[in-house]
Design an enzyme around this catalytic site. Structure first.
Site, PDB file in Angstrom:
ATOM      1  N   SER A 123     -14.689   7.242   0.221  1.00 27.81           N
ATOM      2  CA  SER A 123     -14.464   6.138   1.162  1.00 27.81           C
ATOM      3  C   SER A 123     -15.355   6.143   2.406  1.00 27.81           C
ATOM      4  O   SER A 123     -15.330   5.196   3.183  1.00 27.81           O
ATOM      5  CB  SER A 123     -12.997   6.105   1.598  1.00 27.81           C
ATOM      6  OG  SER A 123     -12.645   7.267   2.320  1.00 27.81           O
ATOM      7  N   LYS A 152      -6.090   4.590   8.446  1.00 28.02           N
ATOM      8  CA  LYS A 152      -7.430   4.762   8.995  1.00 28.02           C
ATOM      9  C   LYS A 152      -7.637   3.889  10.229  1.00 28.02           C
ATOM     10  O   LYS A 152      -8.289   4.298  11.192  1.00 28.02           O
ATOM     11  CB  LYS A 152      -8.478   4.467   7.923  1.00 28.02           C
ATOM     12  CG  LYS A 152      -8.430   5.464   6.766  1.00 28.02           C
ATOM     13  CD  LYS A 152      -9.499   5.227   5.729  1.00 28.02           C
ATOM     14  CE  LYS A 152      -9.436   6.312   4.654  1.00 28.02           C
ATOM     15  NZ  LYS A 152     -10.532   6.200   3.677  1.00 28.02           N
TER      16      LYS A 152
END
Length: 347
Positions: A235, A280
């Site tokens: 990611s 996140k």
């Protein structure tokens, strides 16, 4: 009276032990929570030099820890925490296999990021094919117990190949039950195994019984070093690309601002969907970032049918930012070029 006191004492001891067990004894679940937001200037150097410009491009991560009864109960009432099963985390892989796959995903994201940055900077490079990376081994494979997840297959019957497609063509041109000598690298050591090919359930062709992908590495005159430590997964691809590109062209793309984000990157420069984006966003906001790049991925009819209520990463990120009541701007990106175009508008 003495018996009553003894019973009460035993009950207190039992309750105390039960409380301690709830606090320290792990259960077969994990807790996902906001992880670290890491300034990529600390991880990446290009041609042995660090990024000296102000501001930062940061990767964001999801923290994962084994749950106890106490921490699982607390997570239920804490924002941006999620309880997941072992199977949801690993997809049925063993702990070692899961770590190997995460490691490979990280290596692949780094290669794609370096490739994209070199392309954008018009720098020459070559993609070196190292072999076939093993992502899984079928239980009925005769190579099971010899070839493992994380190994790299380099030869079949002494022959080398230039892609996993060529490798598979050769294997499928043989016969079921025929013996094949496979050369592979395990923990840095070259090994060999000779076993019979099995009939694959998918196309009834002969095969080794492994799921695989290309194991490649970038060869360039520009020396890019990424020290990601124990961070795994794909990611960070987008943010790796931006940081490497900034160093290659030696320009201040950030204009002194703190910029975070997430998203996979592929060989075409497309930014892909990731998991845990709400956590996140929470991590990036806590680190006082001004901008957060989020994948603007397409949600297909098939995805909606399989998972009603599914949202794009961008939509999830926007919802998380609203919940946090943060001024951090959520910016949708489909490609790395979208991110660079947005940075141009920050001047």
């Amino acid at each position: 009276m003495k018996n009553n006191k003894l019973v009460k004492r035993l009950l207190l001891i039992f309750l105390a032990l039960a409380v301690v067990a709830c606090v320290i004894v792990p259960i077969p679940y994990y807790i996902e929570e906001p992880g670290e937001t890491i300034d990529l200037k600390e991880l990446i150097t290009v041609n042995d030099k660090k990024d000296e410009n102000k501001g930062s491009f940061s990767l964001t991560s999801v923290g994962i820890r084994r749950a106890t009864v106490f921490t699982a109960a607390r997570a239920k009432f804490t924002p941006f925490r999620e309880i997941i099963s072992v199977n949801e985390l690993t997809g049925g892989a063993s702990d070692d296999e899961y770590m190997q796959i995460q490691k490979f995903n990280m290596e692949t994201s780094q290669n794609f990021a370096i490739e994209q940055a070199l392309k954008l900077a018009n720098k020459p490079y070559k993609m070196q094919y190292k072999g076939v990376y093993v992502l899984g081994v079928e239980k009925n494979s005769n190579f099971s117990g010899k070839i493992s997840v994380g190994d790299t297959v380099t030869k079949a019957d002494g022959k080398t190949f230039t892609s996993s497609e060529d490798f598979m063509k050769y294997v499928k041109s043989q016969k079921v039950g025929q013996k094949m000598k496979v050369t592979y690298v395990h923990d840095g050591k070259t090994k060999e195994a000779t076993e019979k090919l099995i009939k694959l359930p998918t196309d009834k062709k002969p095969g080794i019984g492994i799921s695989l992908t290309d194991h490649t590495e970038i060869d360039s005159q520009d020396k890019v070093k990424i020290d990601a430590g124990d961070i795994g997964g794909p990611s960070a691809g987008l943010m790796f690309t931006l940081e490497i590109y900034e160093q290659l062209v030696d320009k201040d793309l950030r204009h002194g601002e703190k910029i975070a984000g997430t998203g996979t990157i592929n060989s075409d420069g497309e930014v892909g969907r990731i998991g845990g984006i709400d956590k996140k966003v929470a991590s990036a906001a806590a680190a006082n970032n001004k901008v957060f790049f989020a994948p603007d991925d397409e949600i297909t009819k098939e995805m909606k049918k399989a998972q009603p209520g599914i949202k794009s990463n961008y939509e999830e990120a926007k919802a998380a930012a609203k919940k946090l009541d943060t001024d951090m701007k959520i910016v949708p990106v489909k490609t790395v070029k979208d991110a660079l175009d947005y940075l141009e508008t920050m001047k």
